[in-house]
Scaffold this active site. Structure first.
Site, PDB file in Angstrom:
ATOM      1  CB  CYS A 118      41.557  41.748  44.779  1.00 28.44           C
ATOM      2  SG  CYS A 118      41.677  41.573  43.001  1.00 28.44           S
ATOM      3  CG  HIS A 258      45.365  42.043  46.608  1.00 32.61           C
ATOM      4  ND1 HIS A 258      45.330  40.811  45.990  1.00 32.61           N
ATOM      5  CD2 HIS A 258      44.984  42.953  45.663  1.00 32.61           C
ATOM      6  CE1 HIS A 258      44.930  40.974  44.740  1.00 32.61           C
ATOM      7  NE2 HIS A 258      44.721  42.252  44.515  1.00 32.61           N
ATOM      8  CG  ASN A 288      45.750  40.817  41.208  1.00 34.76           C
ATOM      9  OD1 ASN A 288      45.159  40.015  41.916  1.00 34.76           O
ATOM     10  ND2 ASN A 288      45.342  42.070  41.068  1.00 34.76           N
TER      11      ASN A 288
END
Ligand code: UT7
Length: 336
Positions: A118, A258, A288
């Site tokens: 990520c 994020h 996500n």
């Protein structure tokens, strides 16, 4: 000897998400859970998932096309492609090679993937900064694209609730006006806690030797450990990155983090003392989307009028590795 470091400009941003929506209520058909449980712990209501033969390559292509259009360059002007890919449809050819070919970027242009989960897009920015800064390449396409929904275990309710699919892209270039859009940028890793989030590649030993253990090639996550690590590490780290830029939190217009968990976003918000208007969160609708989550939040934030360009932002991310990173950037008019 003084090194020549060329400044870098963020020239264009793009994103793409699949059309298919899976809501928290839909997930109750797969396992025992509830919209209330998921929403209160994560801030997620729904996520987008690929369907049929759609994949991260299609999403990445679309995001990259938009970013190139916005940059004012043409595909033939791109001289390097870096893809942040952790859950791509193929390990090779690299996602970057697939996208180079689909976009008609010249067939000699170096194209490669990097795996920082990520944090991938912030790692890609750091690599691009080195390549542009040294004068090796001039116009670099950065793409982050993952089809996480193909790699989560849809029987694991602790992990599969979190992830969604999506892609984001940046075009970065040498800033010929001498104004660097990167005010601070740092990336880190601690492989010693790599077991917090991992995904094995499938495979068997040569049949002539002792067999290895059967591997499970889904995404595995120790959610609580990740949560604790991030809330104890990231707020201090973000403070440090802002200080490296020679700025104070109040000098920066937006936090674009994020999108992994709304409670983590709120912990960062609290540390920076930001009002809700300064914090960009769209996790509610996308879950996500790994490294794509920052460019998706940025461009969608501009489209929805939450972000005004001609501003500054702190981008920060974390993910498997464990990796983490942050960047204080200038967001010029016209990039989205
Ligand atoms: O980019 C990737 C980064 N990853 C992250 O940022 C993840 C960070 N961590 C988190 O977001 C949270 O840890 C989760 C949302 C993943 C999980 O929340 P938690 O409060 O840490 O729950 P837990 O895993 O400790 O589980 C608590 C309980 C367990 O039941 P028992 O053992 O206490 O009876 C789980 O079985 O909740 C149960 N549970 C669920 N219940 C309903 C776990 N998942 C679910 C679910 N629905 N989906």
């Amino acid at each position: 000897m003084t090194k020549s470091v060329k400044p870098m400009r963020i020239a264009g941003v793009g994103y793409s998400v699949p059309k298919t929506v899976v809501t928290n209520d839909d997930l109750t058909k797969l396992y025992e859970t509830s919209d209330e449980w998921i929403y209160t712990r994560t801030g997620i209501k729904e996520r987008r998932v690929v369907s049929g033969n759609e994949s991260a390559i299609d999403l990445g292509f679309e995001a990259a096309k938009q970013a190139i259009e916005k940059s004012g360059f043409k595909a033939e002007d791109i001289d390097c492609v870096i893809a942040a890919a952790s859950a791509p449809p193929q390990l090779y050819p690299a996602l970057a090679c697939n996208i180079q070919a689909r976009l008609g970027i010249p067939d000699f242009v170096p194209s490669f993937d990097l795996t920082a989960a990520c944090t991938g897009l912030i790692y890609a920015l750091q690599v691009a900064r080195g390549l542009i800064g040294s004068g090796l390449y001039k116009n670099i396409l950065l793409v982050a694209a993952d089809n996480n929904s193909r790699l989560v275990d849809w029987e694991d309710r602790g992990t599969s609730i979190l992830f969604g699919d999506g892609a984001g892209a940046f075009v970065v270039t040498e800033a010929e006006d001498g104004v660097d859009d990167i005010l601070a940028l740092d990336v880190r890793a601690d492989g010693g806690i790599g077991q917090y989030i991992y995904m094995n590649m499938p495979g068997k030993n040569c049949p002539l030797v002792e067999p290895c253990d059967e591997v499970d090639s889904h995404i595995h996550m120790a959610g609580r450990d990740v949560y604790k690590f991030v809330v104890t590490t990231l707020p201090n780290y973000v403070d440090k990155c802002i200080a490296d830029a020679g700025m104070k939190a109040e000098d920066i217009d937006y936090l674009i983090p994020h999108q992994a968990n709304q409670r983590i976003i709120e912990a960062l918000q609290q540390r920076l003392g930001y009002s809700d208007e300064k914090v960009i969160s769209n996790i509610k609708y996308y879950g996500n989307t790994s490294a794509a989550s920052i460019p998706i939040a940025l461009k969608e934030g501009v489209e929805k009028g939450k972000i005004k360009l001609g501003s500054t932002a702190i981008l920060c991310g974390f993910g498997a590795g464990m990796t983490w990173g942050a960047a204080v950037v200038r967001l010029r008019e016209g990039i989205c």
